[in-house]
Design an enzyme around this catalytic site. Structure first.
Site, PDB file in Angstrom:
ATOM      1  CB  ALA A   1     -12.720   8.936   2.504  1.00  0.00           C
ATOM      2  N   GLY A   2     -10.267   8.114   0.639  1.00  0.00           N
ATOM      3  CA  GLY A   2      -9.918   7.816  -0.751  1.00  0.00           C
ATOM      4  C   GLY A   2     -10.323   6.380  -1.001  1.00  0.00           C
ATOM      5  CG  HIS A   3     -13.666   5.033  -0.153  1.00  0.00           C
ATOM      6  ND1 HIS A   3     -14.908   5.051   0.412  1.00  0.00           N
ATOM      7  CD2 HIS A   3     -12.796   5.263   0.875  1.00  0.00           C
ATOM      8  CE1 HIS A   3     -14.809   5.290   1.716  1.00  0.00           C
ATOM      9  NE2 HIS A   3     -13.535   5.434   2.008  1.00  0.00           N
TER      10      HIS A   3
ATOM     11  CG  ASP B   1      -4.222 -10.400  -3.474  1.00  0.00           C
ATOM     12  OD1 ASP B   1      -5.080 -10.007  -2.658  1.00  0.00           O
ATOM     13  OD2 ASP B   1      -3.655  -9.638  -4.283  1.00  0.00           O
TER      14      ASP B   1
ATOM     15  CD  GLN C   1     -12.373   8.894   7.390  1.00  0.00           C
ATOM     16  OE1 GLN C   1     -13.482   9.050   7.831  1.00  0.00           O
ATOM     17  NE2 GLN C   1     -12.025   9.385   6.217  1.00  0.00           N
TER      18      GLN C   1
ATOM     19  CB  THR D   1      -6.168  14.044   4.636  1.00  0.00           C
ATOM     20  OG1 THR D   1      -7.352  14.632   5.182  1.00  0.00           O
ATOM     21  CG2 THR D   1      -6.113  12.567   4.980  1.00  0.00           C
TER      22      THR D   1
ATOM     23  N   GLY E   1      -8.142   2.292   8.275  1.00  0.00           N
ATOM     24  CA  GLY E   1      -8.585   2.724   6.957  1.00  0.00           C
ATOM     25  C   GLY E   1      -7.871   2.017   5.811  1.00  0.00           C
ATOM     26  CG  ASP E   2      -6.219   3.824   3.242  1.00  0.00           C
ATOM     27  OD1 ASP E   2      -7.159   4.444   2.717  1.00  0.00           O
ATOM     28  OD2 ASP E   2      -5.257   4.381   3.797  1.00  0.00           O
TER      29      ASP E   2
ATOM     30  N   PRO F   1       3.260   7.437   1.380  1.00  0.00           N
ATOM     31  CG  PRO F   1       5.533   7.193   1.863  1.00  0.00           C
ATOM     32  CD  PRO F   1       4.500   8.211   1.513  1.00  0.00           C
ATOM     33  NE  ARG F   2      -3.118   3.653   1.650  1.00  0.00           N
ATOM     34  CZ  ARG F   2      -3.914   3.150   0.717  1.00  0.00           C
ATOM     35  NH1 ARG F   2      -3.798   1.886   0.347  1.00  0.00           N
ATOM     36  NH2 ARG F   2      -4.841   3.894   0.156  1.00  0.00           N
TER      37      ARG F   2
ATOM     38  CE  LYS G   1     -13.199   2.909   4.412  1.00  0.00           C
ATOM     39  NZ  LYS G   1     -11.780   2.654   4.679  1.00  0.00           N
TER      40      LYS G   1
ATOM     41  CE  LYS H   1      -4.255  -4.254  -0.857  1.00  0.00           C
ATOM     42  NZ  LYS H   1      -3.926  -2.843  -1.122  1.00  0.00           N
TER      43      LYS H   1
HETATM   44  P1  GDP Z   1     -10.648   2.092   1.157  1.00  0.00           P
HETATM   45  O1  GDP Z   1     -10.239   3.450   1.574  1.00  0.00           O
HETATM   46  O2  GDP Z   1     -11.003   1.207   2.296  1.00  0.00           O
HETATM   47  O3  GDP Z   1     -11.728   2.096   0.102  1.00  0.00           O
HETATM   48  O4  GDP Z   1      -9.362   1.419   0.489  1.00  0.00           O
HETATM   49  P2  GDP Z   1      -8.370   2.127  -0.576  1.00  0.00           P
HETATM   50  O5  GDP Z   1      -9.069   2.224  -1.871  1.00  0.00           O
HETATM   51  O6  GDP Z   1      -7.781   3.353   0.000  1.00  0.00           O
HETATM   52  O7  GDP Z   1      -7.188   1.065  -0.606  1.00  0.00           O
HETATM   53  C1  GDP Z   1      -7.413  -0.261  -0.922  1.00  0.00           C
HETATM   54  C2  GDP Z   1      -6.547  -0.621  -2.133  1.00  0.00           C
HETATM   55  O8  GDP Z   1      -6.459  -2.023  -2.240  1.00  0.00           O
HETATM   56  C3  GDP Z   1      -7.138  -0.146  -3.444  1.00  0.00           C
HETATM   57  O9  GDP Z   1      -6.090   0.174  -4.314  1.00  0.00           O
HETATM   58  C4  GDP Z   1      -7.897  -1.374  -3.963  1.00  0.00           C
HETATM   59  O10 GDP Z   1      -8.002  -1.387  -5.372  1.00  0.00           O
HETATM   60  C5  GDP Z   1      -6.996  -2.474  -3.474  1.00  0.00           C
HETATM   61  N1  GDP Z   1      -7.660  -3.749  -3.131  1.00  0.00           N
HETATM   62  C6  GDP Z   1      -8.876  -3.955  -2.568  1.00  0.00           C
HETATM   63  N2  GDP Z   1      -9.056  -5.266  -2.298  1.00  0.00           N
HETATM   64  C7  GDP Z   1      -7.926  -5.894  -2.700  1.00  0.00           C
HETATM   65  C8  GDP Z   1      -7.488  -7.256  -2.661  1.00  0.00           C
HETATM   66  O11 GDP Z   1      -8.169  -8.152  -2.179  1.00  0.00           O
HETATM   67  N3  GDP Z   1      -6.241  -7.515  -3.152  1.00  0.00           N
HETATM   68  C9  GDP Z   1      -5.435  -6.552  -3.674  1.00  0.00           C
HETATM   69  N4  GDP Z   1      -4.235  -6.901  -4.128  1.00  0.00           N
HETATM   70  N5  GDP Z   1      -5.818  -5.259  -3.722  1.00  0.00           N
HETATM   71  C10 GDP Z   1      -7.048  -4.938  -3.227  1.00  0.00           C
HETATM   72  P1  IMO Z   2     -10.309   5.912   3.954  1.00  0.00           P
HETATM   73  O1  IMO Z   2     -11.806   6.129   3.983  1.00  0.00           O
HETATM   74  C1  IMO Z   2      -6.501   6.205   6.042  1.00  0.00           C
HETATM   75  C2  IMO Z   2      -5.999   9.590   8.785  1.00  0.00           C
HETATM   76  C3  IMO Z   2      -4.975  10.638   8.375  1.00  0.00           C
HETATM   77  C4  IMO Z   2      -4.508  11.092   9.752  1.00  0.00           C
HETATM   78  C5  IMO Z   2      -5.780  11.043  10.589  1.00  0.00           C
HETATM   79  C6  IMO Z   2      -6.464  12.386  10.758  1.00  0.00           C
HETATM   80  O2  IMO Z   2      -9.719   6.043   2.607  1.00  0.00           O
HETATM   81  O3  IMO Z   2      -9.973   4.625   4.630  1.00  0.00           O
HETATM   82  P2  IMO Z   2      -7.909  13.847   9.063  1.00  0.00           P
HETATM   83  O4  IMO Z   2      -7.540  14.468   7.758  1.00  0.00           O
HETATM   84  O5  IMO Z   2      -9.064  12.900   8.985  1.00  0.00           O
HETATM   85  O6  IMO Z   2      -8.091  14.853  10.157  1.00  0.00           O
HETATM   86  O7  IMO Z   2      -6.598  13.002   9.488  1.00  0.00           O
HETATM   87  O8  IMO Z   2      -6.651  10.139   9.916  1.00  0.00           O
HETATM   88  N1  IMO Z   2      -7.037   9.296   7.761  1.00  0.00           N
HETATM   89  C7  IMO Z   2      -7.061   8.198   6.996  1.00  0.00           C
HETATM   90  N2  IMO Z   2      -6.173   7.184   6.903  1.00  0.00           N
HETATM   91  N3  IMO Z   2      -7.634   6.192   5.304  1.00  0.00           N
HETATM   92  C8  IMO Z   2      -8.535   7.185   5.410  1.00  0.00           C
HETATM   93  O9  IMO Z   2      -9.727   7.148   4.791  1.00  0.00           O
HETATM   94  C9  IMO Z   2      -8.251   8.278   6.257  1.00  0.00           C
HETATM   95  N4  IMO Z   2      -8.888   9.417   6.569  1.00  0.00           N
HETATM   96  C10 IMO Z   2      -8.144  10.029   7.503  1.00  0.00           C
HETATM   97  O10 IMO Z   2      -3.933  10.074   7.614  1.00  0.00           O
HETATM   98  O11 IMO Z   2      -3.627  10.145  10.287  1.00  0.00           O
HETATM   99 MG    MG Z   3      -8.647   4.806   1.330  1.00  0.00          MG
END
Ligand code: GDP
Ligand code: IMO
Ligand code: MG
Length: 501
Positions: free
Chosen positions: A51-53, A396, A254, A139, A24-25, A368-369, A28, A394
């Site tokens: 999720a946190g997008h 960069d 995720q 979460t 995840g993260d 913290p991740r 997306k 990412k």
């Molecule tokens: P998601 O859950 O997959 O949507 O990802 P998150 O939003 O949780 O985490 C991705 C983080 O990386 C966010 O803060 C984005 O703004 C940032 N991000 C996405 N693409 C890039 C990239 O290419 N470079 C950098 N430095 N940051 C990025």
């Molecule tokens: P996005 O969409 C990163 C992780 C939690 C935990 C496990 C189970 O932003 O990428 P849950 O609450 O789903 O039962 O937790 O899954 N987890 C994520 N880690 N990004 C996410 O979503 C996540 N959604 C759940 O940290 O380890």
């Molecule tokens: Mg996220």
């Protein structure tokens, strides 16, 4: 950003998906926002408010937990839908609607599937209670308990909140079945859970009301009034959309390594976050998807919550440290200690440096991740379920590092064990991923080293201009995985995207 190349590439496609090949993260949200200029319809199909997008536009950051990441395009007539597979938490959706209204962002084309399973307060309570023992590091958004109810035919659905009498009688029934679990809830524990610092949000009433049928019915009837106009029959809607040849974009949540089907055992979320699960949760078949943006963060990766992570910098020390949450101290440390010093110190300190450089703090819980080098063994495994087309994000972040390491194999250091039809021996090298967490915890990374680069990548907009060191890494990943890297992200902004197709 070469929008014209992207549009040309997508011109013959009708259904496109964005999924994650890691934990995840991976960006997306950024990609879905970017691709929304092509799409007519954007659908979320899996996960819930876990999720946190994040989307960055004109220096303004938007974080969405449930509302699809195409919503910033609503005023251009784009339709955003919460699909049938989403763990639907009405309180969080309403909070997000309020936030969007404050920023004057239109939501007139938002839609909600009538059949999404409904989050109830006891799901959050049970999630938080059970994770105190299980220590998955969820979460706390009720995800596991709600999907468990769905599978055991004990869940309510969005449609139910519009019929007060029926809603009440179903709720009474289902809540009665939870008596045994909820009997374990003593008042002190409930208080502790309700006050948990990371887990404040969600449908959390106070101690008196959290299990009261009448209070829940009252609250959900308020939600019903607010949400009524958004609800649709997704299946009928899609029949028409497909007839009209609409462009449809599926937004994953995720990542494959967290999937309930393919993820690292126990330390998983509760839905299938691979392509198959996403398509299903959007009311579509996997075979209908014409192209998949399978994302991998590069050249490092992250994990939030507990569970094995072979290439983690700082290993167990980092896992424990991140579980207890230290982001504020670290941010201060950023100014007190220079990043180069952290990078030259031990693995654990390097992991902190990666976190600071990539701003890797959870978008949902603020935790913290955990950070580590890109694991190609795990990536190749995830691509088996998400397809061979890769998007790297990412890239960069690690600019300025002398060496980049990629994990290409593991050494199994646990006791001899029977696994999948053969015996794993201590110190044996393994070149395939093992989703059994007990075994994966004993897998040490074996790295291949590459040269780093010093050039700023954040303004580069074509592949050829990237430093040779980056291109070498890209080609190595393609050769190792047998995949094809089509898109490279060099910053969080829409514009900071290289199309390599
Ligand atoms: P998601 O859950 O997959 O949507 O990802 P998150 O939003 O949780 O985490 C991705 C983080 O990386 C966010 O803060 C984005 O703004 C940032 N991000 C996405 N693409 C890039 C990239 O290419 N470079 C950098 N430095 N940051 C990025
Ligand atoms: P996005 O969409 C990163 C992780 C939690 C935990 C496990 C189970 O932003 O990428 P849950 O609450 O789903 O039962 O937790 O899954 N987890 C994520 N880690 N990004 C996410 O979503 C996540 N959604 C759940 O940290 O380890
Ligand atoms: Mg996220």
């Amino acid at each position: 950003m070469q929008q014209d190349i992207l549009q040309k590439f997508l011109a013959d496609k009708k259904i496109v998906a964005v999924v994650c090949n890691q934990w995840g993260d991976t960006g997306k949200g950024k990609l879905v926002d970017l691709l929304s200029s092509w799409a007519n319809i954007i659908i979320r199909g899996t996960g819930g408010a876990n999720a946190g997008h994040t989307i960055l536009v004109n220096d303004q950051e938007h974080i969405f937990h449930l509302i699809p990441s195409g919503i910033l395009h609503d005023s251009q007539g784009k339709i955003n839908i919460l699909g049938r597979g989403v763990a639907f938490d009405p309180k969080i959706v309403i909070d997000e609607l309020d936030l969007l209204a404050e920023s004057n962002i239109s939501v007139k084309n938002l839609k909600i599937s009538h059949q999404a399973p409904l989050m109830l307060p006891y799901h959050l309570l049970i999630d938080r209670m059970s994770d105190m023992k299980a220590k998955v590091g969820t979460t706390g958004r009720g995800i596991g308990p709600l999907y468990a109810d769905f599978i055991s035919r004990q869940s309510l659905f969005v449609n139910d909140i519009f019929d007060r009498v029926n809603f009440k009688s179903k709720l009474e029934n289902f809540l009665a079945n939870k008596k045994d679990i909820l009997a374990q809830l003593d008042k002190d524990l409930a208080k502790q859970i309700l006050l948990h610092p990371h887990l404040g949000a969600g449908i959390f009433f106070d101690e008196q009301n959290i299990l009261s049928v009448d209070k829940i019915v009252e609250k959900y009837s308020e939600y019903a009034l607010r949400l009524k106009d958004f609800v649709i029959n997704l299946e009928l809607f899609l029949q028409q959309a497909k007839k009209e040849q609409k462009n449809i974009l599926l937004e994953g949540a995720q990542g494959a390594l967290l999937s309930i089907d393919y993820g690292t055992t126990k330390f998983q979320t509760a839905s299938d976050c691979t392509l198959a699960g996403l398509a299903k949760g959007c009311g579509l078949r996997e075979r209908e998807v014409d192209y998949v943006f399978g994302i991998a963060k590069a050249f490092y990766m992250t994990r939030v919550g507990n569970g094995p992570f072979p290439s983690e910098l700082g290993a167990k020390q980092s896992e424990d440290y991140c579980a207890s949450g230290h982001s504020k101290e670290e941010e201060k440390e950023k100014y007190a200690v220079k990043l180069p010093d952290l990078l030259k110190a031990d693995d654990f300190s390097q992991g902190i440096a990666f976190r600071l450089m990539g701003r890797e703090y959870g978008a949902t819980t603020g935790r913290p991740r955990r950070t580590g080098w890109l694991d190609l063994v795990a990536l190749k495994y995830a691509m088996q379920f998400n397809g061979q087309n890769l998007s790297l994000t990412k890239i960069d972040v690690l600019t300025g590092l002398e060496k980049i390491k990629l994990c290409v194999k593991y050494k199994y250091t646990g006791p001899e064990i029977f696994y999948a039809g053969s015996v794993l021996k201590t110190n044996q090298e393994i070149a395939y991923f093992i989703p059994d967490s007990d075994i994966l915890y004993h897998c040490q990374p074996i790295y291949q080293e590459f040269s780093g680069w010093t050039e700023d990548l954040t303004k580069i907009d074509d592949y050829q201009t990237l430093p040779q060191a980056v291109k070498t890494l890209v080609e190595f990943i393609e050769n190792y995985t047998g995949g094809q890297i089509d898109l490279i992200s060099v910053g969080p902004d829409r514009e900071q995207t290289i199309i390599k197709i």
